[in-house]
Design an enzyme around this catalytic site. Structure first.
Site, PDB file in Angstrom:
ATOM      1  CD  GLN A  42      -4.755  18.264   3.450  1.00 19.68           C
ATOM      2  OE1 GLN A  42      -3.752  18.541   4.078  1.00 19.68           O
ATOM      3  NE2 GLN A  42      -5.301  19.095   2.580  1.00 19.68           N
ATOM      4  CG  HIS A  90       2.831  16.593   4.706  1.00 22.43           C
ATOM      5  ND1 HIS A  90       4.175  16.624   4.380  1.00 22.43           N
ATOM      6  CD2 HIS A  90       2.734  17.123   5.955  1.00 22.43           C
ATOM      7  CE1 HIS A  90       4.850  17.155   5.385  1.00 22.43           C
ATOM      8  NE2 HIS A  90       3.992  17.467   6.346  1.00 22.43           N
ATOM      9  CG  LEU A  91      -2.332  20.366   7.895  1.00 21.48           C
ATOM     10  CD1 LEU A  91      -3.770  20.162   7.454  1.00 21.48           C
ATOM     11  CD2 LEU A  91      -2.250  20.579   9.405  1.00 21.48           C
ATOM     12  CG  HIS A  92      -1.392  20.696   1.416  1.00 23.70           C
ATOM     13  ND1 HIS A  92      -1.678  19.354   1.598  1.00 23.70           N
ATOM     14  CD2 HIS A  92      -1.910  21.020   0.196  1.00 23.70           C
ATOM     15  CE1 HIS A  92      -2.323  18.891   0.548  1.00 23.70           C
ATOM     16  NE2 HIS A  92      -2.490  19.881  -0.317  1.00 23.70           N
ATOM     17  CG  PHE A  93      -4.602  25.548   4.587  1.00 19.33           C
ATOM     18  CD1 PHE A  93      -5.979  25.591   4.753  1.00 19.33           C
ATOM     19  CD2 PHE A  93      -3.812  25.151   5.664  1.00 19.33           C
ATOM     20  CE1 PHE A  93      -6.560  25.239   5.960  1.00 19.33           C
ATOM     21  CE2 PHE A  93      -4.378  24.798   6.877  1.00 19.33           C
ATOM     22  CZ  PHE A  93      -5.760  24.842   7.025  1.00 19.33           C
TER      23      PHE A  93
END
EC number: 2.7.7.69
Length: 431
Positions: A196, A233-236
């Site tokens: 993230q 964990h990369l997210h929008f």
């Protein structure tokens, strides 16, 4: 008029199932190597958006209303959510700012716990902890990407396309612990297992999604680690709420305009100190400026939240310090007892409350008090702004501007011009 959907029984989501591995796959139909072979999803390719973010163009309504909302409702009917968010009470708190309060007891009781340190904004991805490769494929709605062809002016939609593990796709998935109607996650390059942290490509993708949706009520948000992201964990996040957020109504004071036309302002008369970034010659100009600022905050271990508003035309960058204050014992027990974690939606004025007593007793004063605790002090905000402007290659003359304004204020009988930037039409807000 708010949309209503039928309430259905909630069943266990794949987020909650155990992770016992079975022969021929893990048994959860997930996105990991054990199950991804043969996986297929719809593919939505948006038109080339290398244009001014202020440019008005006609977008198809099918993206948001038919694809996102339609697929989200399908998962709702299949019982993939942990609770029925449509049954949550919501109200506008009386007062000048119009803070929005929601009673969401299910999110408190059933949300996945945080599995990482909250005092470090940058942490490596850990595949042993929960991440989005462990979700069931039925929780995924579609693949999303932007066209790389300069001549593309139309969307492309394919109802079924393989998930290409060699070219990690960006996907849209349901949030199984939703805050609002149509609450989804945009997960850039999901199989690359990115932690993230903001990068230029991912923020540009989020802006492209907002621009493609072309609906001021569909907003995207980002929480860094330390600013109440719960998954590394990369997210929008994104959802639909048919009313104006208080932060979108806040006045602002311009600090500078960059060479590529991006205007940077600071918020005025709002409990959280933050920056409003808008304009730019192209959508990439806007994305790059905000990305540079975000990377600066990350590298200096400053937690922050981002709200992408007004169909990607305006971005609110909000550094915060609530988790740090909690760790230092500087937050009052009254605020701690509410168990509210002020992430991007709360920072924007949509207060997600976990206790009925807090919802029934919600007031503008209490909302303001919470957000004021989240905000950096004026002195610290100035320091952070200096870092940001150094990172993007501009000097902030904020102090000089404020001194000039104070001088003008005294000369003009106590008044000076500020910028008021509502993001949607006032008549729409009253609905």
């Amino acid at each position: 008029m708010l949309l209503k959907i039928k309430r259905v029984p909630t069943v266990v989501s794949n987020y909650q199932k155990d992770e016992t591995v079975e022969e021929g796959g893990c048994g959860r139909n997930c996105l990991s190597k054990c199950c991804i072979n043969g996986a297929r999803l719809p593919l939505y390719t948006c038109k080339n958006l290398d244009k001014s973010v202020g440019e008005n163009t006609e977008s198809p309504v099918t993206f948001l209303e038919s694809l996102v909302i339609g697929e989200w409702e399908d998962r709702f009917q299949r019982g993939l959510f942990r609770y029925d968010v449509t049954a949550c009470e919501t109200k506008v708190i009386p007062g000048k700012y119009g803070f929005i309060a929601q009673l969401n007891e299910g999110r408190h009781l059933k949300k996945r716990p945080t599995e990482f340190r909250v005092d470090k904004v940058l942490q490596p991805f850990d595949g042993n902890k929960f991440n989005f490769t462990k979700v069931g494929q039925e929780e995924l709605l579609f693949q999303f990407k932007a066209s790389t062809n300069d001549d593309d002016s139309e969307i492309q939609f394919l109802a079924s396309m393989p998930l290409d593990a060699d070219n990690s796709p960006s996907v849209v998935a349901i949030n199984v612990s939703p805050i609002e109607y149509g609450h989804v996650l945009l997960i850039p390059r999901v199989l690359d297992c990115l932690p993230q942290r903001i990068d230029h490509k991912s923020l540009l993708l989020a802006l492209q999604m907002a621009a493609e949706a072309d609906n001021p009520y569909f907003r995207l948000g980002y929480n860094s680690l330390g600013a109440f992201a719960t998954i590394n964990h990369l997210h929008f996040q994104a959802y639909y709420l048919a009313m104006q957020f208080p932060i979108e109504k806040a006045s602002s004071l311009k600090i500078t305009t960059t060479n590529n036309g991006v205007k940077i302002s600071k918020l005025l008369n709002y409990p959280v100190r933050g920056l409003l970034v808008e304009g730019g010659n192209t959508i990439k100009d806007l994305a790059d400026t905000v990305s540079d600022a975000s990377v600066c905050l990350q590298n200096n271990n400053i937690p922050f939240n981002i709200l992408i508003s007004d169909s990607g035309k305006r971005i609110f960058l909000l550094p915060q310090c609530y988790a740090e204050k909690q760790a230092l014992g500087e937050v009052s027990s009254t605020l701690l007892d509410t168990q509210v974690n002020p992430a991007v939606w709360e920072m924007s004025g949509h207060m997600v409350l976990k206790r009925k007593e807090d919802y029934e007793g919600a007031s503008e004063e209490k909302a303001w008090r919470l957000l004021a605790e989240v905000s950096l002090s004026e002195e610290r905000f100035r320091e952070v702004n200096t870092m940001i402007f150094d990172a993007i290659g501009f000097s902030s003359h904020e102090e000089e501007e404020e001194e000039e304004l104070e001088e003008q204020n005294s000369m003009n009988g106590g008044s000076f011009t500020i910028v008021h930037c509502p993001s949607v039409k006032e008549e729409a807000v009253s609905n």
